[in-house]
Design a protein around this motif. Structure first.
Motif, PDB file in Angstrom:
ATOM      1  N   VAL A   1       0.847  -1.203   0.000  1.00 46.11           N
ATOM      2  CA  VAL A   1       0.000   0.000   0.000  1.00 46.11           C
ATOM      3  C   VAL A   1       0.879   1.248   0.000  1.00 46.11           C
ATOM      4  O   VAL A   1       0.651   2.206  -0.751  1.00 46.11           O
ATOM      5  N   ASP A   2       1.917   1.219   0.803  1.00 47.95           N
ATOM      6  CA  ASP A   2       2.789   2.388   0.915  1.00 47.95           C
ATOM      7  C   ASP A   2       3.525   2.674  -0.406  1.00 47.95           C
ATOM      8  O   ASP A   2       3.526   3.802  -0.907  1.00 47.95           O
ATOM      9  N   LEU A   3       4.119   1.630  -0.982  1.00 43.97           N
ATOM     10  CA  LEU A   3       4.888   1.853  -2.219  1.00 43.97           C
ATOM     11  C   LEU A   3       3.969   2.205  -3.392  1.00 43.97           C
ATOM     12  O   LEU A   3       4.272   3.099  -4.190  1.00 43.97           O
ATOM     13  N   ALA A   4       2.849   1.503  -3.490  1.00 43.55           N
ATOM     14  CA  ALA A   4       1.939   1.757  -4.615  1.00 43.55           C
ATOM     15  C   ALA A   4       1.457   3.205  -4.599  1.00 43.55           C
ATOM     16  O   ALA A   4       1.414   3.869  -5.642  1.00 43.55           O
ATOM     17  N   THR A   5       1.114   3.704  -3.421  1.00 46.59           N
ATOM     18  CA  THR A   5       0.564   5.062  -3.363  1.00 46.59           C
ATOM     19  C   THR A   5       1.658   6.124  -3.538  1.00 46.59           C
ATOM     20  O   THR A   5       1.361   7.280  -3.794  1.00 46.59           O
ATOM     21  N   SER A   6       2.913   5.716  -3.410  1.00 47.92           N
ATOM     22  CA  SER A   6       3.997   6.672  -3.671  1.00 47.92           C
ATOM     23  C   SER A   6       4.411   6.687  -5.137  1.00 47.92           C
ATOM     24  O   SER A   6       4.815   7.718  -5.655  1.00 47.92           O
ATOM     25  N   TYR A   7       4.348   5.527  -5.797  1.00 48.20           N
ATOM     26  CA  TYR A   7       4.997   5.441  -7.104  1.00 48.20           C
ATOM     27  C   TYR A   7       4.080   5.121  -8.287  1.00 48.20           C
ATOM     28  O   TYR A   7       4.445   5.383  -9.420  1.00 48.20           O
ATOM     29  N   THR A   8       2.928   4.473  -8.039  1.00 42.75           N
ATOM     30  CA  THR A   8       2.209   3.921  -9.204  1.00 42.75           C
ATOM     31  C   THR A   8       0.931   4.702  -9.552  1.00 42.75           C
ATOM     32  O   THR A   8       0.494   5.575  -8.806  1.00 42.75           O
ATOM     33  N   ASP A   9       0.366   4.315 -10.683  1.00 42.10           N
ATOM     34  CA  ASP A   9      -0.901   4.907 -11.148  1.00 42.10           C
ATOM     35  C   ASP A   9      -2.076   4.035 -10.752  1.00 42.10           C
ATOM     36  O   ASP A   9      -3.222   4.396 -11.019  1.00 42.10           O
ATOM     37  N   GLY A  10      -1.803   2.869 -10.191  1.00 46.42           N
ATOM     38  CA  GLY A  10      -2.907   1.991  -9.839  1.00 46.42           C
ATOM     39  C   GLY A  10      -2.420   0.668  -9.301  1.00 46.42           C
ATOM     40  O   GLY A  10      -1.213   0.406  -9.246  1.00 46.42           O
ATOM     41  N   VAL A  11      -3.370  -0.141  -8.910  1.00 41.62           N
ATOM     42  CA  VAL A  11      -3.035  -1.436  -8.318  1.00 41.62           C
ATOM     43  C   VAL A  11      -3.943  -2.541  -8.813  1.00 41.62           C
ATOM     44  O   VAL A  11      -5.053  -2.311  -9.279  1.00 41.62           O
ATOM     45  N   PHE A  12      -3.421  -3.725  -8.621  1.00 40.07           N
ATOM     46  CA  PHE A  12      -4.148  -4.960  -8.884  1.00 40.07           C
ATOM     47  C   PHE A  12      -4.251  -5.675  -7.534  1.00 40.07           C
ATOM     48  O   PHE A  12      -3.236  -6.057  -6.951  1.00 40.07           O
TER      49      PHE A  12
END
Ligand SMILES: Cc1cc2nc3c(=O)[nH]c(=O)nc-3n(C[C@H](O)[C@H](O)[C@H](O)COP(=O)(O)O)c2cc1C
Length: 374
Positions: A222-233
């Motif tokens: 959750v931490d890395l995705a919200t810092s670096y990505t445009d979305g999640v699976f």
């Protein structure tokens, strides 16, 4: 609360499917994982139905006990490049492990796909199983290394994709100026796991950068995705769990000053749809009977088209998902979904009737990111 004008749909076109027996169905090509004609057919079907993107999972270390698709599959970037030439509007999303490759290679491959497809590429960057590192000269690394490595990898990837400002290449034949070197920004990254000088040798994408996703469930994810990505699976194993994870992601985005609308939360389901509940159950029994194990989990989304549409609407309106990834176990899984469920979603205004933009970012309602240096 959902934060998009419409639900987004992805077609997971993973060969015969993620199970042991679908390849045995009379209507499934037994070699579907390595059959380019099958992939083209699936991709064009999804594009005709206006799905926003295609999606591929990945694995790059196997053993004899794996599912058939694990044992016999195309490399994702190569496959998506071929599909880019057979499609015009649909997005092309591949999965790759940050434990099993180098960021410079992957940055080049995905940005090349983005250029070849005129702005339709995206990458699902995953950590994967640490066991596979033995295939990549990294047998000395373990699980504890994976997320720190992943973080460095994402920083380098994003830095390389923004090597050049949008107007770095005048390519002016009159003056002889090909590149404005002041608009080239090598990253000169020094990490514990990766060391990359740059610059990359491909210009910036028409969509800014390829769309970047991550897959997982842990607080680090959750931490890395919200810092670096445009979305999640997300795993999507139940409605309640998905709502919790989706809300946790949104709260983290807000905490970091990001707009939740600029982030796509998705889950995959393998719907088995019929005109009636009974027809859907008969399709389920047909694939279950193929064995080799009689136990096959009942899909969360199974039943009449109306029932499936209601379920999707519930997940979408509760803000559990911005995008549904439609995976198939039954050889007509995606086709049935398109013929029976998509019209209901369109009728209800939940899914669009046509592409609104030329790029994947545009179709996902994601803004084009401005150039930045890391
Ligand atoms: C929804 C989802 C999809 C994933 N897809 C893949 C995949 O295609 N290939 C793969 O090697 N690992 C895949 N993984 C595994 C992740 O890479 C990762 O190893 C795992 O989720 C551990 O992260 P976590 O502890 O943060 O959940 C997936 C995980 C999730 C939750």
């Amino acid at each position: 609360m959902n934060n998009r004008k419409t639900l987004k749909l992805a077609a997971v076109i993973d060969g015969p499917g993620w199970n042991f027996s679908s390849w045995r169905h009379p209507d499934m090509p037994a070699d579907a994982g390595e059959n380019i004609d099958f992939f083209i057919q699936q991709a064009q079907l999804a594009e005709q139905a206006k799905f926003e993107t295609l999606f591929l999972y990945d694995v790059s270390h196997v053993g004899p006990g794996n599912i058939p698709y694990y044992l016999s599959m195309f490399e994702g970037g190569t496959l998506m490049s071929a599909l880019a030439m057979k499609t015009e509007r649909i997005g092309l999303s591949l999965t790759a492990s940050t434990s099993y490759t180098d960021p410079y290679n992957l940055a080049r491959q995905v940005l090349s796909l983005d250029k070849i497809s005129k702005g339709r590429a995206s990458l699902n960057a995953i950590t994967s199983n640490p066991g596979g590192m033995v295939n990549f000269s990294r047998g000395h690394l373990g699980k504890a290394d994976q997320y720190p490595m992943h973080q460095e990898f994402l920083e380098i990837l994003l830095g390389l994709w923004d090597t050049y400002e949008d107007d770095a290449f005048p390519r002016d034949k009159q003056s002889g100026v090909f590149l404005n070197p002041r608009k080239m920004h090598p990253i000169n990254y020094r990490g514990k796991y990766f060391s990359v000088d740059g610059p990359l040798n491909i210009s910036r994408s028409v969509q800014g950068r390829p769309v970047l996703y991550m897959a997982g469930s842990s607080p680090t994810f959750v931490d890395l995705a919200t810092s670096y990505t445009d979305g999640v699976f997300m795993a999507g194993s139940s409605f309640e769990e998905t709502v919790l994870l989706a809300n946790a992601l949104t709260a983290k985005l807000v905490e970091k000053g990001r707009q939740p609308a600029d982030f796509v939360r998705s889950v995959a389901q393998n719907p088995i749809v019929g005109r009636t509940d009974a027809e859907a159950h008969a399709k389920y029994q047909a694939i279950r009977a193929l064995g080799p194990y009689s136990h096959r989990p009942v899909p969360l989304f199974m039943g009449s088209a109306e029932r499936i549409a209601n379920e999707i609407q519930k997940w979408y309106e509760a803000g559990a998902i911005d995008m549904l990834m439609v995976q198939q176990d039954h050889p007509y899984g995606i086709q049935d979904f398109i013929e029976l469920v998509v019209p209901i979603l369109q009728e209800r205004g939940i899914f669009h009737r046509d592409y609104e933009a030329q790029t994947l970012r545009g179709n996902l309602e994601l803004p084009k990111p401005a150039f930045r240096t890391i």
